[in-house]
Scaffold this active site. Sequence first.
Site, PDB file in Angstrom:
ATOM      1  N   ASP A 171       0.842  -1.209   0.000  1.00  0.00           N
ATOM      2  CA  ASP A 171       0.000   0.000   0.000  1.00  0.00           C
ATOM      3  C   ASP A 171       0.876   1.257   0.000  1.00  0.00           C
ATOM      4  O   ASP A 171       0.822   2.049   0.924  1.00  0.00           O
ATOM      5  CB  ASP A 171      -0.950  -0.003   1.222  1.00  0.00           C
ATOM      6  CG  ASP A 171      -0.209   0.040   2.561  1.00  0.00           C
ATOM      7  OD1 ASP A 171       0.946  -0.454   2.636  1.00  0.00           O
ATOM      8  OD2 ASP A 171      -0.771   0.580   3.528  1.00  0.00           O
TER       9      ASP A 171
ATOM     10  N   HIS B 295       9.701  -0.500   9.091  1.00  0.00           N
ATOM     11  CA  HIS B 295       8.636  -1.507   9.066  1.00  0.00           C
ATOM     12  C   HIS B 295       8.731  -2.413   7.839  1.00  0.00           C
ATOM     13  O   HIS B 295       9.125  -3.570   7.923  1.00  0.00           O
ATOM     14  CB  HIS B 295       7.266  -0.821   9.107  1.00  0.00           C
ATOM     15  CG  HIS B 295       7.056   0.016  10.323  1.00  0.00           C
ATOM     16  ND1 HIS B 295       7.176  -0.464  11.595  1.00  0.00           N
ATOM     17  CD2 HIS B 295       6.732   1.330  10.462  1.00  0.00           C
ATOM     18  CE1 HIS B 295       6.935   0.488  12.476  1.00  0.00           C
ATOM     19  NE2 HIS B 295       6.664   1.595  11.811  1.00  0.00           N
TER      20      HIS B 295
HETATM   21  C1  BDR Z   1       2.724  -0.233   8.613  1.00  0.00           C
HETATM   22  O1  BDR Z   1       1.669   0.706   8.407  1.00  0.00           O
HETATM   23  C2  BDR Z   1       1.915   1.456   7.245  1.00  0.00           C
HETATM   24  O2  BDR Z   1       1.682   2.814   7.512  1.00  0.00           O
HETATM   25  C3  BDR Z   1       3.346   1.217   6.857  1.00  0.00           C
HETATM   26  O3  BDR Z   1       3.504   1.279   5.463  1.00  0.00           O
HETATM   27  C4  BDR Z   1       3.632  -0.151   7.399  1.00  0.00           C
HETATM   28  O4  BDR Z   1       3.281  -1.147   6.474  1.00  0.00           O
HETATM   29  C5  BDR Z   1       3.414   0.073   9.926  1.00  0.00           C
HETATM   30  O5  BDR Z   1       2.522  -0.069  10.994  1.00  0.00           O
HETATM   31 CA    CA Z   2       2.860  -0.604   4.124  1.00  0.00          CA
END
Ligand code: BDR
Ligand code: CA
Length: 303
Positions: free
Chosen positions: A4, A235
């Site tokens: 995403d 992340h």
């Molecule tokens: C996740 O949430 C999204 O905002 C980031 O892309 C990542 O996949 C982190 O909590």
């Molecule tokens: Ca993400």
Amino acid sequence: MDTDPGVDDAMAILFGLRSPEVQIEALTTVFGNGGVARTTENALKILEVGGRGDIPVVPGAAKPLLHAYHGKGSTVHGADGLGNTNLPAAKGQPLNARAAEYIVQQVMGAPGEITLLAVGPLTNLALAVSLEPAIAHNVKQVVIMGGAVDHRGNASPLAEANIHNDAAAAKIVFHAGWPLTMLGLNVTHQTVMTTAYVEQLKTADTPVTNFICAISQFYLNAYRTRDGIDGFFVHDSSAMAYVVDPTLFQSQKVYVDVQVGDARANGQTMADWRNQWGQPPNVNVCTKVDADRFLKLYQSRIM
Ligand code: BDR
Ligand code: CA
């Protein structure tokens, strides 16, 4: 790769494109850090920056299974999902296909070969395994960035954003019976890319490093304002790192369930370390990362 994009999604995709251990077959997109039209457009742009506009982009879910899309990603990733850099439109187009069906076709067409790497809400994976449950036994592995085991949340005090965005889908994915590895906040919070780290990347002065530096500024600022830290937690690239080199991580198999629908606990990932619920392990939970080695690997691949 199901994604995403998203600043950190972009960084993970480019890391994958630069890693010979990984061959990205397609990007399937999902709502999350923006609506699905936005994340699909961003996926196309990122591939073009990486010189891989030939990789197919397949649009997926526009909303979670049980409720409406809330569209909160813009506070961290910018209104355009890429740090308000407002890049020109992508040249390419997404495939005229649907992510869930595409995932089924790819997995069933190459039994035992495809890794599903999911770094957004798990809606597409839940739809895919509902369309064709046999993908659970034909996929090589499923690796997700999501959840938080014995650790605070980010989208809520108890839940991580990708799981919180579609907890029902996450529950389906966690119980689908496939080999599932989870990189939750408990491990992604162990690696921080500071302003100095991003500046160092920029010294390579390539289209990829300049892009990463540009999209990161809004993201760095969001962490500075919200969390009071210089730098951002890593992340989505942690999940890519697991696919590239799993020896960076320590992990343990345990039964994990997902809370769905509770006003406060929705999206919480609950690990049963003492097997008090008497269920067999369903998730390989990453618990520790060699952050120094990971940061060096990312830098060497990107630069
Ligand atoms: C996740 O949430 C999204 O905002 C980031 O892309 C990542 O996949 C982190 O909590
Ligand atoms: Ca993400």
